[in-house]
Design a protein around this motif. Structure first.
Motif, PDB file in Angstrom:
ATOM      1  N   CYS A   5      47.707   6.523 -10.689  1.00  0.00           N
ATOM      2  CA  CYS A   5      47.456   7.560  -9.489  1.00  0.00           C
ATOM      3  C   CYS A   5      46.452   7.301  -8.780  1.00  0.00           C
ATOM      4  N   GLY A   6      46.790   7.171  -7.433  1.00  0.00           N
ATOM      5  CA  GLY A   6      45.640   6.777  -6.320  1.00  0.00           C
ATOM      6  C   GLY A   6      45.057   8.056  -5.840  1.00  0.00           C
ATOM      7  N   ILE A   7      43.609   8.214  -5.855  1.00  0.00           N
ATOM      8  CA  ILE A   7      42.962   9.384  -5.263  1.00  0.00           C
ATOM      9  C   ILE A   7      42.589   9.047  -3.855  1.00  0.00           C
ATOM     10  N   VAL A   8      43.355   9.937  -2.861  1.00  0.00           N
ATOM     11  CA  VAL A   8      43.171   9.637  -1.490  1.00  0.00           C
ATOM     12  C   VAL A   8      42.672  10.613  -0.533  1.00  0.00           C
ATOM     13  N   LEU A  10      40.054  11.767   3.177  1.00  0.00           N
ATOM     14  CA  LEU A  10      39.268  11.639   4.336  1.00  0.00           C
ATOM     15  C   LEU A  10      37.791  11.308   3.452  1.00  0.00           C
ATOM     16  N   PRO A  11      37.121  10.784   4.101  1.00  0.00           N
ATOM     17  CA  PRO A  11      35.826  10.537   3.581  1.00  0.00           C
ATOM     18  C   PRO A  11      34.845  11.926   3.295  1.00  0.00           C
ATOM     19  N   ASN A  12      34.189  11.975   2.205  1.00  0.00           N
ATOM     20  CA  ASN A  12      33.293  12.933   1.857  1.00  0.00           C
ATOM     21  C   ASN A  12      34.151  14.295   1.692  1.00  0.00           C
ATOM     22  N   VAL A  13      35.375  14.252   1.043  1.00  0.00           N
ATOM     23  CA  VAL A  13      36.030  15.267   0.679  1.00  0.00           C
ATOM     24  C   VAL A  13      36.015  15.586  -0.834  1.00  0.00           C
ATOM     25  N   GLY A  14      35.099  14.584  -1.568  1.00  0.00           N
ATOM     26  CA  GLY A  14      34.873  14.877  -3.126  1.00  0.00           C
ATOM     27  C   GLY A  14      35.727  13.987  -3.869  1.00  0.00           C
ATOM     28  N   LYS A  15      36.335  12.878  -3.349  1.00  0.00           N
ATOM     29  CA  LYS A  15      37.098  11.928  -3.994  1.00  0.00           C
ATOM     30  C   LYS A  15      36.469  11.210  -5.039  1.00  0.00           C
ATOM     31  N   SER A  16      35.226  10.520  -4.965  1.00  0.00           N
ATOM     32  CA  SER A  16      34.596   9.848  -5.929  1.00  0.00           C
ATOM     33  C   SER A  16      33.722  10.654  -6.644  1.00  0.00           C
ATOM     34  N   THR A  17      33.511  11.957  -6.212  1.00  0.00           N
ATOM     35  CA  THR A  17      32.651  12.881  -7.186  1.00  0.00           C
ATOM     36  C   THR A  17      33.847  13.385  -8.222  1.00  0.00           C
ATOM     37  N   LEU A  18      35.094  13.645  -7.897  1.00  0.00           N
ATOM     38  CA  LEU A  18      36.265  13.732  -8.753  1.00  0.00           C
ATOM     39  C   LEU A  18      36.486  12.534  -9.737  1.00  0.00           C
ATOM     40  N   PHE A  19      36.367  11.416  -9.052  1.00  0.00           N
ATOM     41  CA  PHE A  19      36.667  10.219  -9.994  1.00  0.00           C
ATOM     42  C   PHE A  19      35.702  10.084 -10.965  1.00  0.00           C
ATOM     43  N   GLU A  39      36.171  -1.178  -2.469  1.00  0.00           N
ATOM     44  CA  GLU A  39      37.243  -1.541  -3.515  1.00  0.00           C
ATOM     45  C   GLU A  39      37.585  -0.392  -4.506  1.00  0.00           C
ATOM     46  N   PRO A  40      38.864  -0.390  -4.750  1.00  0.00           N
ATOM     47  CA  PRO A  40      39.310   0.807  -5.795  1.00  0.00           C
ATOM     48  C   PRO A  40      38.476   0.574  -6.767  1.00  0.00           C
ATOM     49  N   ASN A  41      37.824   1.702  -7.457  1.00  0.00           N
ATOM     50  CA  ASN A  41      37.372   1.979  -8.687  1.00  0.00           C
ATOM     51  C   ASN A  41      38.546   2.450  -9.637  1.00  0.00           C
ATOM     52  N   THR A  42      38.834   1.869 -10.892  1.00  0.00           N
ATOM     53  CA  THR A  42      39.728   2.291 -11.574  1.00  0.00           C
ATOM     54  C   THR A  42      39.329   2.661 -13.162  1.00  0.00           C
ATOM     55  N   THR A  68      47.817   7.962 -21.796  1.00  0.00           N
ATOM     56  CA  THR A  68      46.644   7.742 -20.886  1.00  0.00           C
ATOM     57  C   THR A  68      47.359   7.769 -19.448  1.00  0.00           C
ATOM     58  N   ILE A  69      46.399   8.120 -18.598  1.00  0.00           N
ATOM     59  CA  ILE A  69      46.889   7.884 -17.122  1.00  0.00           C
ATOM     60  C   ILE A  69      45.685   7.169 -16.447  1.00  0.00           C
ATOM     61  N   GLN A  70      46.185   6.172 -15.433  1.00  0.00           N
ATOM     62  CA  GLN A  70      45.101   5.204 -14.817  1.00  0.00           C
ATOM     63  C   GLN A  70      44.857   6.141 -13.279  1.00  0.00           C
ATOM     64  N   PHE A  71      43.513   6.373 -13.093  1.00  0.00           N
ATOM     65  CA  PHE A  71      43.419   6.669 -11.756  1.00  0.00           C
ATOM     66  C   PHE A  71      42.696   5.666 -10.837  1.00  0.00           C
ATOM     67  N   GLU A  72      43.075   5.682  -9.562  1.00  0.00           N
ATOM     68  CA  GLU A  72      42.325   4.557  -8.751  1.00  0.00           C
ATOM     69  C   GLU A  72      41.610   5.491  -7.494  1.00  0.00           C
ATOM     70  N   ASP A  73      40.260   5.197  -7.361  1.00  0.00           N
ATOM     71  CA  ASP A  73      39.460   5.912  -6.411  1.00  0.00           C
ATOM     72  C   ASP A  73      39.639   5.055  -5.190  1.00  0.00           C
ATOM     73  N   ILE A  74      40.447   5.261  -4.227  1.00  0.00           N
ATOM     74  CA  ILE A  74      40.607   4.584  -2.984  1.00  0.00           C
ATOM     75  C   ILE A  74      39.797   4.988  -2.018  1.00  0.00           C
TER      76      ILE A  74
END
Length: 365
Positions: A5-8, A10-19, A39-42, A68-74
């Motif tokens: 699952c790719g996390i997408v 806009l910038p600064n919406v909380g994607k990386s914090t969620l990841f 680069e996408p963190n997995t 398991t589920i794999q997340f990618e922080d895009i």
């Protein structure tokens, strides 16, 4: 089989914090400026399933292996990404590789966290992402349609089919709407699948709210629900900031913390379960003294296909599946009791595996 699952967003919406919360790590740098993530963190995380604890107890297993589920922080997309603004082409290519999209939408007000557009407006933000993905797909469809039209003039029936389908999808993309809204005949779905269209991927909207708006959300998240309903998408309401705090707590502290917020499940649990529903995934189990393990399949998969998830030889040489429904396994104190009570069934190649089945496969290679 899990899913990616790719996390997408806009910038600064909380994607990386969620990841970071999802992976209980600091792999993604949650900084207060655009393009922090390039680069996408997995991260691969276990799928929460309370049934596993009971199976371990009854089977007296030495270990447990959840699905398991794999997340990618895009990295954050911006307006113009389809024309390579903000490293757009690179980011869009990363989206092409995932099975589903978790679209994080900012639904919280915080003057200390900059918004790339200057204000919080979920509808505008969703439209920006939708438009960029649709424009990229429009480019792909237009190019393939032009080729199909040339070949179809020579009488190629396959290319005539492509002209028909792509010609129907193009106007949808022209309106910046997703290609998944086109109801393609399953027999002809390959015409669109082979193009890897971004807007054909299932989308789960993640309304990221502040702590005070848990668990029901706010006016911003209601906007997200309305827009998701228009395209039949799922919505999960979470607070990525709170999820980060939950991830750092032990089991007992976590339970007390969530109870104090009026939550029965973490946002991560809801996100994963919504993802499973989105993709039509199911879980079956294998259980014994050595281990209890959860396996992921798709709804409608037969016993041989389920066996193949463990090993391809199991599917090729499938003979039968000794099957106990989870409820029968628990009610009768485990495998032996279920067998004694006549609850163990012998299923053949046509059997469609049910969610929660406890299975043992017989095969010959």
């Amino acid at each position: 089989m899990g899913f990616k699952c790719g996390i997408v967003g806009l910038p600064n919406v909380g994607k990386s914090t969620l990841f970071n919360a999802i992976t209980a790590s600091e792999q993604a740098a949650a900084a207060n400026y655009p393009f922090c993530t390039i680069e996408p963190n997995t991260g691969t995380v276990p799928v929460p399933d309370r049934r596993l604890d009971k199976l371990v107890e009854l089977a007296k297993s030495q270990r447990v292996l959840p699905a398991t589920i794999q997340f990618e922080d895009i990295a954050g997309l911006v307006e113009g990404a389809s024309k390579n603004e903000g490293l757009g082409n690179k980011f869009l290519a990363h989206i092409r590789d995932v099975d589903a999209i978790a679209h994080v939408v900012r639904c919280f007000e915080d003057e200390n966290v900059l918004h790339v557009s200057g204000s919080v407006d979920p509808e505008r933000d969703i439209r920006v992402i939708q438009t960029e993905l649709a424009l990229k797909d429009l480019e792909t469809v237009t190019r393939r349609l032009e080729k199909a039209e040339k070949l179809a003039r020579g009488g190629d029936k396959e290319e005539k089919l492509r002209v028909e389908i792509l010609g129907a999808v193009k106007p949808i993309l022209d309106e910046a709407r997703p290609a998944r809204l086109y109801n393609v005949d399953p027999q002809h779905a390959y015409v669109l699948n082979e193009l890897g269209l971004l807007t054909r991927k299932p989308v789960l909207y993640v309304a990221n709210v502040g702590e005070a708006d848990l668990p029901d959300g706010n006016a911003h998240s209601e906007t997200v629900k309305r827009l998701a309903a228009e395209e039949g998408a799922e919505v999960a309401i979470i607070s990525s900031k709170i999820e980060g705090e939950i991830a750092r707590l032990g089991p007992e502290e976590r339970r007390e913390f969530m109870e104090g917020l009026g939550l029965t499940d973490s946002g991560l649990d809801r996100l994963i379960h919504a993802g499973y529903k989105l993709l039509g995934l199911r879980t079956y189990f294998t259980a014994g003294p050595k281990e209890v393990r959860a396996w992921t399949i798709r709804a409608g998969d037969t016993a041989p296909v389920a066996a193949g998830v463990i090993h391809s030889d199991f599917e090729k040489g499938f003979i039968r599946a000794e099957t106990i429904a989870y409820e029968d396994y628990v009610a009768n104190g485990g495998e032996h009791g279920a067998k004694e009570a006549g609850k163990m069934r012998t299923e053949g190649k046509e059997y469609v595996v049910a969610d929660g089945d406890v299975m043992h496969f017989r095969f010959s290679v």
